[in-house]
Design a protein around this motif. Structure first.
Motif, PDB file in Angstrom:
ATOM      1  N   ARG A 138      -0.108  10.511  -0.363  1.00  0.00           N
ATOM      2  CA  ARG A 138       1.088  10.540   0.430  1.00  0.00           C
ATOM      3  C   ARG A 138       0.808  10.317   2.042  1.00  0.00           C
ATOM      4  NH1 ARG A 138       4.347  15.794  -2.180  1.00  0.00           N
ATOM      5  NH2 ARG A 138       5.078  14.615  -4.114  1.00  0.00           N
ATOM      6  N   LEU A 139      -0.273  10.852   2.369  1.00  0.00           N
ATOM      7  CA  LEU A 139      -0.669  10.429   3.673  1.00  0.00           C
ATOM      8  C   LEU A 139      -1.245   9.145   3.869  1.00  0.00           C
ATOM      9  CD1 LEU A 139      -2.825  13.707   4.812  1.00  0.00           C
ATOM     10  CD2 LEU A 139      -0.693  12.600   5.877  1.00  0.00           C
ATOM     11  N   THR A 140      -1.741   8.377   2.828  1.00  0.00           N
ATOM     12  CA  THR A 140      -1.991   7.088   2.779  1.00  0.00           C
ATOM     13  C   THR A 140      -0.878   6.380   2.871  1.00  0.00           C
ATOM     14  OG1 THR A 140      -4.204   7.367   1.459  1.00  0.00           O
ATOM     15  CG2 THR A 140      -3.053   5.321   1.554  1.00  0.00           C
ATOM     16  N   ALA A 141       0.228   6.674   2.073  1.00  0.00           N
ATOM     17  CA  ALA A 141       1.592   5.896   2.167  1.00  0.00           C
ATOM     18  C   ALA A 141       2.087   6.038   3.657  1.00  0.00           C
ATOM     19  CB  ALA A 141       2.442   6.427   1.247  1.00  0.00           C
ATOM     20  N   LEU A 142       1.941   7.399   4.346  1.00  0.00           N
ATOM     21  CA  LEU A 142       2.460   7.472   5.753  1.00  0.00           C
ATOM     22  C   LEU A 142       1.603   6.578   6.632  1.00  0.00           C
ATOM     23  CD1 LEU A 142       4.292   8.965   7.577  1.00  0.00           C
ATOM     24  CD2 LEU A 142       2.607  11.008   7.712  1.00  0.00           C
ATOM     25  N   GLY A 143       0.350   6.694   6.449  1.00  0.00           N
ATOM     26  CA  GLY A 143      -0.416   5.722   7.334  1.00  0.00           C
ATOM     27  C   GLY A 143      -0.171   4.516   7.405  1.00  0.00           C
ATOM     28  N   ALA A 144       0.467   3.658   6.108  1.00  0.00           N
ATOM     29  CA  ALA A 144       0.768   2.345   5.838  1.00  0.00           C
ATOM     30  C   ALA A 144       1.894   2.120   6.734  1.00  0.00           C
ATOM     31  CB  ALA A 144       0.786   1.894   4.456  1.00  0.00           C
ATOM     32  N   VAL A 145       2.933   3.144   6.653  1.00  0.00           N
ATOM     33  CA  VAL A 145       4.307   2.810   7.266  1.00  0.00           C
ATOM     34  C   VAL A 145       4.014   3.140   8.813  1.00  0.00           C
ATOM     35  CG1 VAL A 145       6.529   4.156   7.480  1.00  0.00           C
ATOM     36  CG2 VAL A 145       5.243   3.931   5.278  1.00  0.00           C
ATOM     37  N   ILE A 177       0.780  -1.229   0.167  1.00  0.00           N
ATOM     38  CA  ILE A 177      -0.286   0.129  -0.069  1.00  0.00           C
ATOM     39  C   ILE A 177       0.886   1.249  -0.189  1.00  0.00           C
ATOM     40  CG2 ILE A 177      -1.635   1.343   1.441  1.00  0.00           C
ATOM     41  CD1 ILE A 177      -2.814  -1.394   2.436  1.00  0.00           C
ATOM     42  N   ALA A 178       1.949   1.277   0.833  1.00  0.00           N
ATOM     43  CA  ALA A 178       2.732   2.298   1.046  1.00  0.00           C
ATOM     44  C   ALA A 178       3.321   2.897  -0.332  1.00  0.00           C
ATOM     45  CB  ALA A 178       3.668   2.214   2.090  1.00  0.00           C
ATOM     46  N   TYR A 179       4.121   1.667  -1.015  1.00  0.00           N
ATOM     47  CA  TYR A 179       4.637   1.755  -2.316  1.00  0.00           C
ATOM     48  C   TYR A 179       3.824   2.273  -3.112  1.00  0.00           C
ATOM     49  CZ  TYR A 179       7.129   0.217  -6.502  1.00  0.00           C
ATOM     50  OH  TYR A 179       7.615   0.327  -7.782  1.00  0.00           O
ATOM     51  N   ARG A 180       2.523   1.710  -3.535  1.00  0.00           N
ATOM     52  CA  ARG A 180       1.677   1.964  -4.465  1.00  0.00           C
ATOM     53  C   ARG A 180       1.024   3.437  -4.408  1.00  0.00           C
ATOM     54  NH1 ARG A 180      -0.796  -4.047  -5.778  1.00  0.00           N
ATOM     55  NH2 ARG A 180       0.955  -5.071  -6.108  1.00  0.00           N
ATOM     56  N   ALA A 181       0.755   3.847  -3.285  1.00  0.00           N
ATOM     57  CA  ALA A 181       0.291   5.039  -2.813  1.00  0.00           C
ATOM     58  C   ALA A 181       1.165   6.263  -3.285  1.00  0.00           C
ATOM     59  CB  ALA A 181      -0.372   5.264  -1.537  1.00  0.00           C
ATOM     60  N   TRP A 182       2.413   5.898  -2.771  1.00  0.00           N
ATOM     61  CA  TRP A 182       3.343   7.009  -2.900  1.00  0.00           C
ATOM     62  C   TRP A 182       3.577   7.100  -4.511  1.00  0.00           C
ATOM     63  CZ3 TRP A 182       5.390  10.258   0.440  1.00  0.00           C
ATOM     64  CH2 TRP A 182       6.317  11.020   0.048  1.00  0.00           C
ATOM     65  N   ARG A 183       3.813   6.030  -5.215  1.00  0.00           N
ATOM     66  CA  ARG A 183       4.273   5.812  -6.901  1.00  0.00           C
ATOM     67  C   ARG A 183       3.003   6.712  -7.461  1.00  0.00           C
ATOM     68  NH1 ARG A 183       6.391   1.266 -10.007  1.00  0.00           N
ATOM     69  NH2 ARG A 183       6.632   3.390 -11.470  1.00  0.00           N
ATOM     70  N   PHE A 184       1.775   6.286  -6.943  1.00  0.00           N
ATOM     71  CA  PHE A 184       0.620   6.777  -7.663  1.00  0.00           C
ATOM     72  C   PHE A 184       0.698   8.518  -7.389  1.00  0.00           C
ATOM     73  CE2 PHE A 184      -4.344   6.457  -7.761  1.00  0.00           C
ATOM     74  CZ  PHE A 184      -4.555   7.049  -8.779  1.00  0.00           C
ATOM     75  N   ALA A 185       0.756   8.848  -6.147  1.00  0.00           N
ATOM     76  CA  ALA A 185       1.005  10.352  -5.837  1.00  0.00           C
ATOM     77  C   ALA A 185       1.972  11.108  -6.750  1.00  0.00           C
ATOM     78  CB  ALA A 185       1.289  10.551  -4.449  1.00  0.00           C
ATOM     79  N   ALA A 186       3.104  10.380  -7.228  1.00  0.00           N
ATOM     80  CA  ALA A 186       3.930  11.126  -8.166  1.00  0.00           C
ATOM     81  C   ALA A 186       3.430  11.336  -9.372  1.00  0.00           C
ATOM     82  CB  ALA A 186       4.958  10.079  -8.526  1.00  0.00           C
ATOM     83  N   LEU A 187       2.117  10.623 -10.021  1.00  0.00           N
ATOM     84  CA  LEU A 187       1.624  10.937 -11.130  1.00  0.00           C
ATOM     85  C   LEU A 187       0.529  11.876 -10.986  1.00  0.00           C
ATOM     86  CD1 LEU A 187       0.920   7.212 -12.266  1.00  0.00           C
ATOM     87  CD2 LEU A 187       2.788   8.571 -12.908  1.00  0.00           C
ATOM     88  N   THR A 188       0.299  12.364  -9.964  1.00  0.00           N
ATOM     89  CA  THR A 188      -0.766  13.454  -9.822  1.00  0.00           C
ATOM     90  C   THR A 188      -0.425  14.565  -8.982  1.00  0.00           C
ATOM     91  OG1 THR A 188      -1.211  12.660  -7.266  1.00  0.00           O
ATOM     92  CG2 THR A 188      -2.383  11.566  -9.277  1.00  0.00           C
TER      93      THR A 188
END
Length: 370
Positions: A182-189, A160-171
């Motif tokens: 990015r907050l979703t990725a942080l929440g996963a971490v 989740i952290a990996y995919r949310a962070w990569r997805f954020a880079a596209l937006t």
């Protein structure tokens, strides 16, 4: 302290669940919205069942002490699988997203099935205890149960952290969606901190027969903090419409270009009309989706394009020419096919200018009638 920490997580979970449920009532056929609402429900359930004054009566009603822990841990696993499904619905075309969702569902059911089999045969049902890990982690069957639980949850949270962070880079053109991801990725971490602490407790117990009980307690704040950040990140994109008038205007401005490309290449649609206007419910996601579909349409037009336009007007003309070529079955000369748009710092503004120029072209309206 145990009940307070988990009680805060439960309250946050039910608030987030109610918030998304209000959106779901307006768009029940939206698969991504159904998924995120269910995810919040399972998370809220897990935290609620962890509260002692709820945990013990349920165990008493079931007549099997400590069986409620299976519902808690299963809910956490299912929550993580649902979030992976939801990210797939946000990012991929509907058919691909559904295939991935089925894989996650099967994996989740396998994990829950294995955990159920182990906990039902484990010799832990003679007396109730809220200190489940400290009391039963040393038992062989429960060691396997807890290892399967932590491993599956850890892998899901890292994904989740990996995919949310990569997805954020596209937006980057869509700030509310980017911040939410990015907050979703942080929440996963942060949630992974729960797994790290309790995993460390198990490893030390298994490898060196050393019990460090504080690791079990330290894990609880990580769980609650991680889930609160999760809820914030996953709901944040739907806050955007209150301040997203410019994004809504951009979304509408992309309509002429998107419509022409969509008619030529229906497969570029990330979601079918039956799946709802968006799986997120906010303008951020709808705008991002439209941009992605335009990019996919431009990529599909490459065999019919020539040259590398430098202005929005020239780009609109090139797209229109390519659409005519495709309709008439005349690909561009081979030497001119390799049209690769250069990356731009302001891609959204560029696409809006191209779409407006495209709409101003009289042949574009003729193409609509063709």
């Amino acid at each position: 302290m145990h009940d307070l920490i988990y009680g805060i997580g439960a309250l946050a979970g039910w608030i987030a669940f109610a918030y998304k449920l209000s959106h779901l009532r307006q768009d029940w056929h939206n698969p991504g919205l159904r998924t995120i609402t269910a995810a919040f429900g399972f998370s809220a359930l897990a935290f609620t069942l962890n509260v002692g004054i709820i945990y013990q009566p349920i165990d008493a009603a079931l007549g099997v002490p400590n069986l409620t822990k299976l519902f808690i841990h299963s809910s956490m696993v299912i929550f993580s699988m649902l979030i992976l499904q939801m990210l797939g619905y946000w990012r991929y075309p509907v058919l691909r997203a559904r295939r991935r969702a089925r894989v996650y569902l099967v994996l989740g059911l396998i994990v829950v099935g294995a955990m159920s089999a182990l906990i039902l045969v484990a010799p832990i049902h003679d007396r109730y205890t809220i200190h489940f890990w400290k009391t039963h982690a040393g038992q062989t069957t429960m060691l396997w149960y807890l290892t399967i639980f932590l491993t599956s949850l850890s892998v899901a949270l890292i994904a989740i952290a990996y995919r949310a962070w990569r997805f954020a880079a596209l937006t980057r053109q869509l700030p509310w969606l980017r911040r939410g991801l990015r907050l979703t990725a942080l929440g996963a971490v942060l949630s992974f901190g729960y797994c790290a602490c309790r995993g460390g407790f198990l490893v030390l117990l298994l490898a060196a027969d050393i019990r460090i009980d504080p690791l079990v307690d330290v894990a609880m704040p990580f769980a609650t903090a991680g889930q609160i950040v999760f809820f914030t990140g996953l709901t944040m994109p739907s806050w955007g419409p209150r301040t997203g008038l410019d994004q809504l205007a951009a979304y509408r401005a992309l309509e002429p270009l998107w419509s022409a490309l969509h008619r030529a290449f229906p497969q570029i649609a990330l979601h079918s009309s039956a799946d709802g206007e968006s799986t997120l419910g906010g303008v951020d996601y709808r705008l991002y989706r439209r941009m992605v579909e335009i990019w996919d349409g431009q990529l599909a037009l490459r065999p019919y394009r020539s040259g590398a336009p430098s202005s929005a007007q020239e780009e609109a003309e090139a797209i229109l020419d390519a659409l005519h070529r495709r309709r008439d079955g005349h690909p561009a000369p081979a030497a001119a096919v390799d049209h690769r748009p250069a990356p731009r710092d302001h891609e959204l503004e560029w696409l809006v200018d191209v779409s407006r120029s495209f709409a101003d072209l009289t042949p574009a309206r003729e193409l609509d009638r063709a």
